[in-house]
Design a protein around this motif. Structure first.
Motif, short mmCIF file in Angstrom:
data_model
loop_
_atom_site.label_atom_id
_atom_site.label_comp_id
_atom_site.label_asym_id
_atom_site.label_seq_id
_atom_site.Cartn_x
_atom_site.Cartn_y
_atom_site.Cartn_z
N ARG A 25 0.87 -1.17 0.00
CA ARG A 25 0.00 0.00 0.00
C ARG A 25 0.90 1.22 0.00
O ARG A 25 1.93 1.24 0.68
CB ARG A 25 -0.89 0.07 1.25
N ASN A 26 0.56 2.25 -0.73
CA ASN A 26 1.31 3.50 -0.62
C ASN A 26 0.44 4.70 -0.97
O ASN A 26 -0.56 4.59 -1.66
CB ASN A 26 2.60 3.47 -1.46
N GLY A 27 0.87 5.84 -0.42
CA GLY A 27 0.16 7.10 -0.64
C GLY A 27 1.12 8.26 -0.46
O GLY A 27 2.31 8.08 -0.18
N ARG A 28 0.60 9.45 -0.62
CA ARG A 28 1.44 10.65 -0.58
C ARG A 28 2.08 10.84 0.79
O ARG A 28 1.42 10.74 1.82
CB ARG A 28 0.62 11.89 -0.93
N ALA A 29 3.39 11.10 0.79
CA ALA A 29 4.11 11.36 2.04
C ALA A 29 3.69 12.72 2.60
O ALA A 29 3.33 13.62 1.85
CB ALA A 29 5.61 11.32 1.78
N PRO A 30 3.70 12.89 3.94
CA PRO A 30 4.24 11.92 4.90
C PRO A 30 3.26 10.84 5.36
O PRO A 30 3.70 9.81 5.82
CB PRO A 30 4.67 12.79 6.07
N GLY A 31 1.92 11.11 5.28
CA GLY A 31 1.03 10.07 5.79
C GLY A 31 -0.40 10.18 5.31
O GLY A 31 -1.32 9.69 5.98
N HIS A 32 -0.63 10.79 4.15
CA HIS A 32 -2.00 10.98 3.66
C HIS A 32 -2.63 9.64 3.32
O HIS A 32 -2.14 8.90 2.47
CB HIS A 32 -2.00 11.89 2.44
N GLY A 33 -3.71 9.29 4.01
CA GLY A 33 -4.43 8.05 3.74
C GLY A 33 -3.83 6.81 4.37
O GLY A 33 -4.28 5.70 4.08
N VAL A 34 -2.86 6.96 5.25
CA VAL A 34 -2.18 5.79 5.80
C VAL A 34 -3.10 4.95 6.67
O VAL A 34 -2.91 3.73 6.78
CB VAL A 34 -0.92 6.23 6.58
N PHE A 35 -4.10 5.55 7.30
CA PHE A 35 -4.99 4.81 8.19
C PHE A 35 -6.32 4.45 7.53
O PHE A 35 -7.24 3.99 8.19
CB PHE A 35 -5.26 5.62 9.46
N THR A 36 -6.45 4.63 6.23
CA THR A 36 -7.67 4.26 5.52
C THR A 36 -7.45 2.90 4.87
O THR A 36 -6.46 2.68 4.18
CB THR A 36 -8.01 5.29 4.44
N TRP A 37 -8.42 2.00 5.08
CA TRP A 37 -8.30 0.65 4.53
C TRP A 37 -9.40 0.35 3.52
O TRP A 37 -9.54 -0.77 3.06
CB TRP A 37 -8.33 -0.38 5.66
N GLY A 38 -10.18 1.33 3.16
CA GLY A 38 -11.19 1.15 2.14
C GLY A 38 -10.65 1.49 0.77
O GLY A 38 -9.45 1.44 0.50
N GLU A 39 -11.53 1.88 -0.12
CA GLU A 39 -11.16 2.25 -1.48
C GLU A 39 -10.87 3.75 -1.53
O GLU A 39 -11.64 4.54 -2.05
CB GLU A 39 -12.25 1.86 -2.47
N ASP A 40 -9.76 4.14 -0.97
CA ASP A 40 -9.32 5.53 -1.00
C ASP A 40 -8.65 5.79 -2.34
O ASP A 40 -7.65 5.14 -2.68
CB ASP A 40 -8.34 5.78 0.14
N PRO A 41 -9.15 6.74 -3.16
CA PRO A 41 -8.56 6.97 -4.48
C PRO A 41 -7.16 7.53 -4.44
O PRO A 41 -6.48 7.56 -5.45
CB PRO A 41 -9.54 7.97 -5.12
N THR A 42 -6.71 7.98 -3.26
CA THR A 42 -5.35 8.52 -3.16
C THR A 42 -4.34 7.47 -2.72
O THR A 42 -3.17 7.79 -2.57
CB THR A 42 -5.33 9.70 -2.16
N VAL A 43 -4.79 6.25 -2.47
CA VAL A 43 -3.92 5.18 -1.99
C VAL A 43 -3.86 4.07 -3.03
O VAL A 43 -4.89 3.56 -3.48
CB VAL A 43 -4.40 4.62 -0.65
N ALA A 44 -2.65 3.71 -3.44
CA ALA A 44 -2.44 2.58 -4.33
C ALA A 44 -2.19 1.34 -3.49
O ALA A 44 -1.53 1.40 -2.45
CB ALA A 44 -1.26 2.84 -5.26
N GLN A 45 -2.73 0.21 -3.93
CA GLN A 45 -2.53 -1.02 -3.20
C GLN A 45 -2.64 -2.20 -4.15
O GLN A 45 -3.20 -2.09 -5.24
CB GLN A 45 -3.54 -1.17 -2.06
N GLY A 46 -2.08 -3.32 -3.75
CA GLY A 46 -2.13 -4.49 -4.60
C GLY A 46 -1.42 -5.66 -3.98
O GLY A 46 -0.82 -5.56 -2.90
#
Length: 384
Positions: free
Chosen positions: A310-331
Protein backbone atom coordinates in the motif's frame (compact mmCIF):
# COMPACT_ATOMS: atom_id res chain seq x y z
CA UNK A 1 27.78 -1.15 -14.12
CA UNK A 2 29.52 0.26 -11.11
CA UNK A 3 33.01 -0.60 -12.29
CA UNK A 4 34.72 2.02 -14.44
CA UNK A 5 36.70 1.33 -17.62
CA UNK A 6 39.87 2.17 -15.69
CA UNK A 7 39.16 -0.69 -13.32
CA UNK A 8 38.76 -3.08 -16.22
CA UNK A 9 42.02 -1.93 -17.82
CA UNK A 10 43.87 -2.31 -14.51
CA UNK A 11 42.47 -5.78 -13.97
CA UNK A 12 43.41 -6.83 -17.50
CA UNK A 13 46.95 -5.51 -17.01
CA UNK A 14 47.38 -7.45 -13.77
CA UNK A 15 46.07 -10.66 -15.29
CA UNK A 16 48.22 -10.26 -18.40
CA UNK A 17 51.47 -9.72 -16.51
CA UNK A 18 51.07 -12.08 -13.57
CA UNK A 19 50.95 -15.82 -14.42
CA UNK A 20 49.92 -16.73 -10.88
CA UNK A 21 46.94 -14.38 -10.98
CA UNK A 22 45.99 -15.67 -14.43
CA UNK A 23 46.03 -19.26 -13.17
CA UNK A 24 43.87 -18.41 -10.15
CA UNK A 25 41.25 -16.36 -12.02
CA UNK A 26 38.28 -18.17 -13.57
CA UNK A 27 36.43 -16.46 -16.42
CA UNK A 28 33.19 -18.23 -17.36
CA UNK A 29 30.84 -17.06 -20.15
CA UNK A 30 27.17 -17.99 -19.78
CA UNK A 31 24.44 -18.58 -22.35
CA UNK A 32 20.89 -19.60 -21.54
CA UNK A 33 17.80 -19.64 -23.75
CA UNK A 34 14.29 -19.80 -22.27
CA UNK A 35 11.13 -20.60 -24.20
CA UNK A 36 7.77 -19.91 -22.57
CA UNK A 37 4.19 -20.53 -23.60
CA UNK A 38 1.65 -18.72 -21.44
CA UNK A 39 -1.98 -17.76 -21.11
CA UNK A 40 -2.21 -14.17 -19.89
CA UNK A 41 -5.33 -12.03 -19.40
CA UNK A 42 -3.43 -8.78 -18.89
CA UNK A 43 -5.80 -6.22 -20.42
CA UNK A 44 -3.25 -3.44 -20.13
CA UNK A 45 -0.89 -4.96 -22.68
CA UNK A 46 -3.50 -5.43 -25.39
CA UNK A 47 -2.37 -3.04 -28.11
CA UNK A 48 -5.81 -2.65 -29.69
CA UNK A 49 -7.71 -2.30 -26.41
CA UNK A 50 -9.38 -5.71 -26.65
CA UNK A 51 -10.34 -7.52 -23.47
CA UNK A 52 -9.98 -11.16 -22.52
CA UNK A 53 -6.94 -13.36 -22.22
CA UNK A 54 -4.78 -14.67 -25.00
CA UNK A 55 -1.98 -17.12 -25.61
CA UNK A 56 1.53 -15.70 -25.76
CA UNK A 57 4.97 -17.02 -26.67
CA UNK A 58 8.05 -15.63 -24.97
CA UNK A 59 11.65 -16.19 -26.07
CA UNK A 60 14.50 -15.04 -23.80
CA UNK A 61 18.18 -15.37 -24.71
CA UNK A 62 20.41 -14.51 -21.75
CA UNK A 63 24.14 -13.84 -21.98
CA UNK A 64 26.40 -13.62 -18.95
CA UNK A 65 30.00 -13.42 -17.84
CA UNK A 66 31.31 -14.54 -14.44
CA UNK A 67 34.79 -13.80 -13.07
CA UNK A 68 36.07 -15.37 -9.85
CA UNK A 69 39.25 -15.68 -7.84
CA UNK A 70 40.08 -15.96 -4.15
CA UNK A 71 39.07 -12.36 -3.44
CA UNK A 72 36.70 -11.46 -6.30
CA UNK A 73 33.26 -12.60 -7.41
CA UNK A 74 31.78 -10.83 -10.44
CA UNK A 75 28.53 -11.80 -12.16
CA UNK A 76 26.95 -9.99 -15.11
CA UNK A 77 24.14 -10.65 -17.57
CA UNK A 78 22.03 -9.23 -20.37
CA UNK A 79 18.66 -10.69 -21.39
CA UNK A 80 16.21 -9.82 -24.16
CA UNK A 81 12.53 -10.80 -23.82
CA UNK A 82 10.61 -11.27 -27.08
CA UNK A 83 6.88 -11.59 -26.36
CA UNK A 84 4.39 -12.38 -29.14
CA UNK A 85 0.65 -12.22 -28.42
CA UNK A 86 -1.21 -14.67 -30.62
CA UNK A 87 -4.58 -12.99 -30.16
CA UNK A 88 -3.58 -9.47 -31.22
CA UNK A 89 -0.48 -10.43 -33.22
CA UNK A 90 1.60 -7.77 -31.48
CA UNK A 91 5.29 -8.25 -30.64
CA UNK A 92 7.20 -6.47 -27.87
CA UNK A 93 10.86 -6.49 -26.91
CA UNK A 94 12.08 -5.91 -23.34
CA UNK A 95 15.67 -5.54 -22.13
CA UNK A 96 17.23 -6.47 -18.77
CA UNK A 97 20.80 -6.22 -17.58
CA UNK A 98 22.69 -6.52 -14.33
CA UNK A 99 26.08 -6.63 -12.67
CA UNK A 100 27.19 -7.57 -9.15
CA UNK A 101 30.70 -7.46 -7.69
CA UNK A 102 32.09 -8.62 -4.34
CA UNK A 103 35.73 -7.83 -3.60
CA UNK A 104 37.73 -8.61 -0.48
CA UNK A 105 40.26 -5.80 -0.13
CA UNK A 106 41.77 -7.30 3.03
CA UNK A 107 40.87 -9.62 5.87
CA UNK A 108 38.88 -6.79 7.45
CA UNK A 109 37.56 -4.78 4.49
CA UNK A 110 35.02 -5.77 1.80
CA UNK A 111 33.33 -3.92 -1.07
CA UNK A 112 30.02 -4.91 -2.67
CA UNK A 113 28.48 -3.24 -5.71
CA UNK A 114 25.44 -4.12 -7.79
CA UNK A 115 23.26 -2.58 -10.44
CA UNK A 116 20.29 -3.51 -12.62
CA UNK A 117 18.57 -1.76 -15.49
CA UNK A 118 15.26 -2.61 -17.16
CA UNK A 119 13.51 -1.30 -20.25
CA UNK A 120 10.14 -3.05 -20.20
CA UNK A 121 6.62 -2.79 -21.57
CA UNK A 122 5.24 -4.69 -18.55
CA UNK A 123 5.90 -2.90 -15.23
CA UNK A 124 4.77 -6.02 -13.33
CA UNK A 125 8.06 -7.65 -14.38
CA UNK A 126 10.06 -5.07 -12.41
CA UNK A 127 11.62 -6.04 -9.05
CA UNK A 128 9.41 -3.56 -7.13
CA UNK A 129 5.63 -3.38 -6.93
CA UNK A 130 3.61 -0.27 -7.83
CA UNK A 131 6.13 1.19 -10.31
CA UNK A 132 4.77 3.13 -13.29
CA UNK A 133 1.10 2.20 -13.57
CA UNK A 134 0.54 2.82 -17.27
CA UNK A 135 0.46 1.23 -20.71
CA UNK A 136 3.66 3.01 -21.70
CA UNK A 137 7.16 1.44 -21.68
CA UNK A 138 9.23 2.07 -18.57
CA UNK A 139 12.95 2.60 -18.03
CA UNK A 140 13.90 1.57 -14.49
CA UNK A 141 17.25 1.19 -12.72
CA UNK A 142 18.64 0.53 -9.29
CA UNK A 143 22.18 0.31 -7.92
CA UNK A 144 23.96 -0.10 -4.61
CA UNK A 145 27.51 0.27 -3.29
CA UNK A 146 28.42 -0.93 0.19
CA UNK A 147 31.77 -0.91 2.00
CA UNK A 148 32.02 -2.86 5.26
CA UNK A 149 34.85 -3.55 7.64
CA UNK A 150 35.67 -4.93 11.07
CA UNK A 151 36.63 -2.05 13.36
CA UNK A 152 37.32 -4.29 16.36
CA UNK A 153 36.81 -7.93 17.25
CA UNK A 154 33.16 -7.24 18.11
CA UNK A 155 32.26 -4.14 16.08
CA UNK A 156 31.51 -4.01 12.34
CA UNK A 157 30.98 -0.74 10.49
CA UNK A 158 29.63 -0.02 7.02
CA UNK A 159 28.77 2.80 4.65
CA UNK A 160 26.84 2.70 1.43
CA UNK A 161 24.86 4.46 -1.24
CA UNK A 162 21.81 3.24 -3.16
CA UNK A 163 20.06 4.72 -6.17
CA UNK A 164 16.70 4.12 -7.78
CA UNK A 165 15.28 5.81 -10.86
CA UNK A 166 12.29 5.44 -13.18
CA UNK A 167 11.16 7.12 -16.39
CA UNK A 168 7.84 6.47 -18.08
CA UNK A 169 8.65 6.63 -21.77
CA UNK A 170 5.78 8.88 -22.77
CA UNK A 171 5.63 12.57 -23.75
CA UNK A 172 5.32 14.92 -20.80
CA UNK A 173 6.36 12.41 -18.13
CA UNK A 174 9.15 13.43 -15.74
CA UNK A 175 11.82 11.12 -14.41
CA UNK A 176 11.89 10.22 -10.71
CA UNK A 177 14.98 9.47 -8.62
CA UNK A 178 15.88 8.51 -5.06
CA UNK A 179 19.43 8.96 -3.69
CA UNK A 180 20.12 7.18 -0.39
CA UNK A 181 23.50 7.36 1.38
CA UNK A 182 23.73 5.63 4.76
CA UNK A 183 26.16 4.57 7.51
CA UNK A 184 25.74 1.85 10.12
CA UNK A 185 27.52 0.00 12.92
CA UNK A 186 26.85 -3.39 14.51
CA UNK A 187 28.01 -4.67 17.91
CA UNK A 188 28.11 -8.43 18.53
CA UNK A 189 26.94 -8.73 22.13
CA UNK A 190 26.77 -12.55 22.09
CA UNK A 191 27.37 -15.31 19.56
CA UNK A 192 23.73 -15.01 18.47
CA UNK A 193 22.76 -11.38 19.12
CA UNK A 194 24.00 -8.19 17.43
CA UNK A 195 22.77 -4.64 18.05
CA UNK A 196 23.07 -1.89 15.47
CA UNK A 197 22.56 1.78 14.75
CA UNK A 198 22.03 3.43 11.36
CA UNK A 199 21.73 6.92 9.89
CA UNK A 200 20.08 7.31 6.47
CA UNK A 201 19.47 10.27 4.19
CA UNK A 202 16.97 10.19 1.31
CA UNK A 203 16.77 12.72 -1.49
CA UNK A 204 13.65 12.43 -3.67
CA UNK A 205 13.55 14.16 -7.05
CA UNK A 206 10.62 14.16 -9.48
CA UNK A 207 10.69 16.80 -12.18
CA UNK A 208 11.08 20.15 -10.38
CA UNK A 209 9.93 18.73 -7.03
CA UNK A 210 12.61 17.95 -4.45
CA UNK A 211 11.89 16.34 -1.08
CA UNK A 212 14.20 14.85 1.53
CA UNK A 213 14.23 12.81 4.70
CA UNK A 214 16.61 12.03 7.57
CA UNK A 215 16.30 8.87 9.62
CA UNK A 216 18.04 7.38 12.67
CA UNK A 217 17.32 3.73 13.44
CA UNK A 218 18.16 1.03 15.91
CA UNK A 219 18.69 -2.53 14.77
CA UNK A 220 18.62 -6.04 16.17
CA UNK A 221 19.95 -9.16 14.48
CA UNK A 222 19.43 -12.54 16.16
CA UNK A 223 20.57 -15.91 14.84
CA UNK A 224 17.78 -18.33 15.76
CA UNK A 225 19.78 -21.26 14.38
CA UNK A 226 22.67 -21.91 12.03
CA UNK A 227 20.28 -21.52 9.08
CA UNK A 228 17.82 -18.91 10.41
CA UNK A 229 18.39 -15.20 11.11
CA UNK A 230 15.92 -12.53 12.24
CA UNK A 231 16.65 -8.82 11.71
CA UNK A 232 14.61 -5.82 12.86
CA UNK A 233 15.14 -2.09 12.26
CA UNK A 234 13.01 0.76 13.58
CA UNK A 235 13.20 4.49 14.19
CA UNK A 236 11.82 7.93 13.25
CA UNK A 237 12.10 9.56 9.82
CA UNK A 238 11.95 13.37 9.58
CA UNK A 239 10.38 14.18 6.20
CA UNK A 240 10.64 17.62 4.58
CA UNK A 241 8.38 18.27 1.61
CA UNK A 242 6.75 21.20 -0.09
CA UNK A 243 3.61 23.19 0.70
CA UNK A 244 3.51 22.17 4.35
CA UNK A 245 3.86 18.44 3.84
CA UNK A 246 6.66 17.99 6.37
CA UNK A 247 6.33 15.55 9.24
CA UNK A 248 7.78 12.65 11.19
CA UNK A 249 6.84 9.09 10.33
CA UNK A 250 8.00 5.74 11.76
CA UNK A 251 10.15 3.30 9.83
CA UNK A 252 9.86 -0.40 10.65
CA UNK A 253 11.53 -3.26 8.79
CA UNK A 254 11.36 -6.94 9.78
CA UNK A 255 13.26 -9.71 8.00
CA UNK A 256 13.41 -13.46 8.52
CA UNK A 257 15.81 -15.55 6.43
CA UNK A 258 16.19 -19.33 6.51
CA UNK A 259 18.72 -20.98 4.20
CA UNK A 260 19.13 -24.76 4.21
CA UNK A 261 20.01 -27.41 1.68
CA UNK A 262 16.44 -28.54 0.97
CA UNK A 263 14.33 -25.57 2.13
CA UNK A 264 14.75 -21.80 1.84
CA UNK A 265 12.41 -19.17 3.27
CA UNK A 266 12.50 -15.39 3.17
CA UNK A 267 10.02 -13.00 4.77
CA UNK A 268 10.03 -9.21 4.88
CA UNK A 269 7.52 -6.62 6.12
CA UNK A 270 7.60 -2.97 7.06
CA UNK A 271 6.59 0.66 6.73
CA UNK A 272 8.87 3.23 5.11
CA UNK A 273 9.33 6.09 2.65
CA UNK A 274 9.88 5.21 -1.01
CA UNK A 275 10.15 7.10 -4.29
CA UNK A 276 10.67 6.57 -8.02
CA UNK A 277 7.07 5.47 -8.65
CA UNK A 278 6.74 7.05 -12.08
CA UNK A 279 3.98 9.59 -11.42
CA UNK A 280 4.74 11.41 -8.18
CA UNK A 281 7.50 12.05 -5.67
CA UNK A 282 7.97 10.55 -2.17
CA UNK A 283 5.40 8.03 -0.92
CA UNK A 284 4.78 6.25 2.35
CA UNK A 285 4.63 2.49 1.87
CA UNK A 286 3.37 -0.56 3.72
CA UNK A 287 4.83 -3.75 2.31
CA UNK A 288 5.13 -7.46 2.99
CA UNK A 289 6.52 -10.35 1.01
CA UNK A 290 7.42 -14.01 1.36
CA UNK A 291 9.34 -16.45 -0.86
CA UNK A 292 9.92 -20.15 -0.21
CA UNK A 293 11.72 -22.91 -2.10
CA UNK A 294 11.46 -26.62 -1.36
CA UNK A 295 13.93 -29.03 -2.98
CA UNK A 296 12.67 -32.61 -2.85
CA UNK A 297 15.85 -33.89 -4.52
CA UNK A 298 18.45 -32.72 -7.03
CA UNK A 299 15.85 -32.70 -9.83
CA UNK A 300 12.48 -31.62 -8.41
CA UNK A 301 11.66 -28.44 -6.52
CA UNK A 302 8.67 -26.20 -5.89
CA UNK A 303 8.46 -22.52 -5.02
CA UNK A 304 5.84 -20.12 -3.77
CA UNK A 305 5.71 -16.37 -3.37
CA UNK A 306 3.36 -13.68 -2.15
CA UNK A 307 3.58 -9.91 -1.77
CA UNK A 308 1.38 -7.02 -0.69
CA UNK A 309 1.82 -3.26 -0.77
CA UNK A 310 0.00 0.00 0.00
CA UNK A 311 1.31 3.50 -0.62
CA UNK A 312 0.16 7.10 -0.64
CA UNK A 313 1.44 10.65 -0.58
CA UNK A 314 4.11 11.36 2.04
CA UNK A 315 4.24 11.92 4.90
CA UNK A 316 1.03 10.07 5.79
CA UNK A 317 -2.00 10.98 3.66
CA UNK A 318 -4.43 8.05 3.74
CA UNK A 319 -2.18 5.79 5.80
CA UNK A 320 -4.99 4.81 8.19
CA UNK A 321 -7.67 4.26 5.52
CA UNK A 322 -8.30 0.65 4.53
CA UNK A 323 -11.19 1.15 2.14
CA UNK A 324 -11.16 2.25 -1.48
CA UNK A 325 -9.32 5.53 -1.00
CA UNK A 326 -8.56 6.97 -4.48
CA UNK A 327 -5.35 8.52 -3.16
CA UNK A 328 -3.92 5.18 -1.99
CA UNK A 329 -2.44 2.58 -4.33
CA UNK A 330 -2.53 -1.02 -3.20
CA UNK A 331 -2.13 -4.49 -4.60
CA UNK A 332 -0.86 -8.00 -4.18
CA UNK A 333 0.81 -10.81 -6.11
CA UNK A 334 0.67 -14.59 -5.63
CA UNK A 335 2.57 -17.30 -7.45
CA UNK A 336 3.44 -21.00 -7.29
CA UNK A 337 5.66 -23.08 -9.53
CA UNK A 338 7.19 -26.52 -10.09
CA UNK A 339 10.64 -27.10 -11.59
CA UNK A 340 12.09 -30.33 -12.98
CA UNK A 341 15.74 -30.57 -14.00
CA UNK A 342 16.01 -32.91 -16.95
CA UNK A 343 19.80 -32.63 -16.94
CA UNK A 344 22.54 -30.23 -15.99
CA UNK A 345 21.72 -28.12 -19.05
CA UNK A 346 17.92 -28.49 -19.42
CA UNK A 347 15.09 -27.74 -16.99
CA UNK A 348 11.32 -27.29 -17.20
CA UNK A 349 8.92 -25.15 -15.17
CA UNK A 350 5.18 -24.84 -14.70
CA UNK A 351 3.88 -21.73 -12.93
CA UNK A 352 0.65 -19.91 -12.06
CA UNK A 353 0.58 -16.24 -10.99
CA UNK A 354 -2.08 -13.72 -10.03
CA UNK A 355 -1.37 -10.00 -9.85
CA UNK A 356 -3.87 -7.38 -8.67
CA UNK A 357 -3.26 -3.67 -8.27
CA UNK A 358 -5.37 -0.56 -7.78
CA UNK A 359 -3.62 2.67 -8.71
CA UNK A 360 -4.01 6.18 -7.39
CA UNK A 361 -6.58 8.54 -8.83
CA UNK A 362 -4.26 9.96 -11.48
CA UNK A 363 -5.26 11.03 -14.99
CA UNK A 364 -2.62 8.77 -16.48
CA UNK A 365 -3.83 5.67 -14.60
CA UNK A 366 -7.59 6.19 -14.38
CA UNK A 367 -9.66 3.34 -15.81
CA UNK A 368 -6.85 0.80 -16.07
CA UNK A 369 -7.64 -2.78 -15.17
CA UNK A 370 -4.48 -3.99 -13.49
CA UNK A 371 -5.69 -7.45 -12.47
CA UNK A 372 -4.20 -10.40 -14.34
CA UNK A 373 -3.81 -14.15 -14.18
CA UNK A 374 -0.92 -15.97 -15.82
CA UNK A 375 -0.40 -19.70 -16.41
CA UNK A 376 2.89 -20.65 -18.05
CA UNK A 377 5.14 -23.54 -18.97
CA UNK A 378 8.84 -22.84 -19.56
CA UNK A 379 11.82 -24.64 -21.03
CA UNK A 380 15.30 -23.45 -19.97
CA UNK A 381 18.32 -24.57 -22.00
CA UNK A 382 21.84 -23.73 -20.82
CA UNK A 383 24.59 -23.95 -23.42
CA UNK A 384 27.41 -23.24 -20.96
Amino acid sequence: MRRSWKGWVAAAAVLGTCPAALAATQVEPRLRVSLEERYDDDFRLAADGQTGGQLMTKLTPRLGLDVRDETLKLESFYAADFLMRHGSGSLTLDHRGGLSVRKLLSRRLRVEASGNIFRVTDPASLPRDSVARSREPVLYGQSRVYVSGRATRRVDVGAGYSFEGVQVLAPGQAAGFVHTPFVEAWLRTTRRLSLGVEYRYQGFLYGDSFQQAHGVFGGLRYRLSRQTTFTARAGPVAFSGQEGTSGVIPRVKLELLHEARHFDLGFIAGHDLVGASGFTNALWADYAGMVLNKHFNDRVSVYGMGSFFRNGRAPGHGVFTWGEDPTVAQGYALGVGLEFKVSRYVSMQAAVDRIAQVGMDEETTAGLNLTRNVAAIRLHMTAW
